[in-house]
Design a protein around this motif. Sequence first.
Motif, PDB file in Angstrom:
ATOM      1  N   ILE A 198       0.860  -1.189   0.000  1.00 38.67           N
ATOM      2  CA  ILE A 198       0.000   0.000   0.000  1.00 38.67           C
ATOM      3  C   ILE A 198       0.893   1.234   0.000  1.00 38.67           C
ATOM      4  O   ILE A 198       1.761   1.380   0.864  1.00 38.67           O
ATOM      5  N   THR A 199       0.682   2.090  -0.968  1.00 43.49           N
ATOM      6  CA  THR A 199       1.429   3.343  -1.023  1.00 43.49           C
ATOM      7  C   THR A 199       0.779   4.364  -0.095  1.00 43.49           C
ATOM      8  O   THR A 199      -0.310   4.148   0.443  1.00 43.49           O
ATOM      9  N   VAL A 223       0.830   8.592  10.758  1.00 41.80           N
ATOM     10  CA  VAL A 223       0.501   7.187  11.009  1.00 41.80           C
ATOM     11  C   VAL A 223       1.227   6.282  10.022  1.00 41.80           C
ATOM     12  O   VAL A 223       1.764   5.241  10.381  1.00 41.80           O
ATOM     13  N   PHE A 224       1.227   6.683   8.758  1.00 46.85           N
ATOM     14  CA  PHE A 224       1.889   5.886   7.716  1.00 46.85           C
ATOM     15  C   PHE A 224       3.361   5.681   8.049  1.00 46.85           C
ATOM     16  O   PHE A 224       3.878   4.567   8.001  1.00 46.85           O
ATOM     17  N   ASP A 225       4.039   6.745   8.427  1.00 48.83           N
ATOM     18  CA  ASP A 225       5.455   6.648   8.802  1.00 48.83           C
ATOM     19  C   ASP A 225       5.643   5.762  10.035  1.00 48.83           C
ATOM     20  O   ASP A 225       6.610   5.012  10.129  1.00 48.83           O
ATOM     21  N   GLU A 233       6.342   2.255   1.365  1.00 44.33           N
ATOM     22  CA  GLU A 233       5.191   1.384   1.164  1.00 44.33           C
ATOM     23  C   GLU A 233       4.914   0.571   2.423  1.00 44.33           C
ATOM     24  O   GLU A 233       5.810   0.289   3.216  1.00 44.33           O
ATOM     25  N   MET A 234       3.656   0.206   2.582  1.00 49.61           N
ATOM     26  CA  MET A 234       3.246  -0.652   3.698  1.00 49.61           C
ATOM     27  C   MET A 234       2.945  -2.048   3.150  1.00 49.61           C
ATOM     28  O   MET A 234       2.210  -2.201   2.167  1.00 49.61           O
ATOM     29  N   ALA A 237       2.428  -7.403   6.654  1.00 46.33           N
ATOM     30  CA  ALA A 237       2.868  -7.573   8.039  1.00 46.33           C
ATOM     31  C   ALA A 237       2.792  -6.239   8.790  1.00 46.33           C
ATOM     32  O   ALA A 237       2.395  -6.188   9.960  1.00 46.33           O
ATOM     33  N   MET A 238       3.176  -5.148   8.126  1.00 43.12           N
ATOM     34  CA  MET A 238       3.057  -3.824   8.735  1.00 43.12           C
ATOM     35  C   MET A 238       1.584  -3.490   9.010  1.00 43.12           C
ATOM     36  O   MET A 238       1.240  -2.911  10.044  1.00 43.12           O
ATOM     37  N   PHE A 239       0.719  -3.869   8.089  1.00 41.05           N
ATOM     38  CA  PHE A 239      -0.709  -3.626   8.258  1.00 41.05           C
ATOM     39  C   PHE A 239      -1.244  -4.390   9.474  1.00 41.05           C
ATOM     40  O   PHE A 239      -2.037  -3.859  10.256  1.00 41.05           O
ATOM     41  N   LEU A 240      -0.803  -5.645   9.649  1.00 42.79           N
ATOM     42  CA  LEU A 240      -1.208  -6.417  10.819  1.00 42.79           C
ATOM     43  C   LEU A 240      -0.744  -5.749  12.110  1.00 42.79           C
ATOM     44  O   LEU A 240      -1.455  -5.755  13.118  1.00 42.79           O
ATOM     45  N   ASN A 241       0.449  -5.175  12.076  1.00 43.30           N
ATOM     46  CA  ASN A 241       0.956  -4.467  13.253  1.00 43.30           C
ATOM     47  C   ASN A 241       0.071  -3.265  13.592  1.00 43.30           C
ATOM     48  O   ASN A 241      -0.246  -3.008  14.752  1.00 43.30           O
TER      49      ASN A 241
END
Length: 256
Positions: A198-199, A223-225, A233-234, A237-241
């Motif tokens: 995800i950008t 939040v993205f950072d 990019e996300m 695994a980052m999204f799950l976090n």
Amino acid sequence: MPEFLIALGNLDKDTDDLRDSSFTTYEVRLFMRMFNIKDQKGVHDGFLTYAELVNLFDVDLYLEPDVKKNIKNELNSGDSINALKFLTTILKHKSKGNGLDKTQIMKVIRLYKPISGYFDDSYQQEFYNKLNIVSKDYKKLLEFEHVQPPALELQEFLVFWAEYNTEDHGNSRFFSSSDVRDFIYEFNLYDRKSDGVITFEEFKPIARTYFNEDYKCCFGKTVFDQYTGNQPEMNAAMFLNMKYYLVFNGQDAMKM
């Protein structure tokens, strides 16, 4: 038949719904290759006898006791079992696993290298060894070749590990295997290019939907950072976090 099923398992999964009960490519490759090896030790006719199947589950394939019992009960002692029957019976009764907690999600984040886009293979092998799925004789089968773009393979790896993870979470809060599938499905709704990441632009609807005004600064850039470690990019695994924080609202989840 086994190699054909492996080839089908390796096909692009853009249209798959991870909420459905399904195999990852890891499982298809592992189970079909185990089937082949067992078949070659016997008559090598493309079938396993019921006795060969029972021996495979009792000695070499370490599934949950209830899963093995249900598979054995599904089949009959006089059956000749082909590769497709072997796979479909395992799928019907497949393991749920223990899911993933915060620590395990963070380990997967470190496994994937977003800038160069590859897995740390030696580190990944440590994950497989911890799962303790197969006997020593079949350990080599866990050295999987990469057949998908790394960011997409990461999603399958998260599901695979969640469903075969047997670690006790103790007092830690965790996502069930079904949660992991559901959240990766949600992630893919935002991934408009279907490339496994995800950008920042794709992230904006997430920031608007899930975070309060303090976190909507610059359309969620803060939040993205926070959850990408300042990467462009996300990944899943980052999204799950991020979802871990949103679901459990634990301050420890904000730490990267």
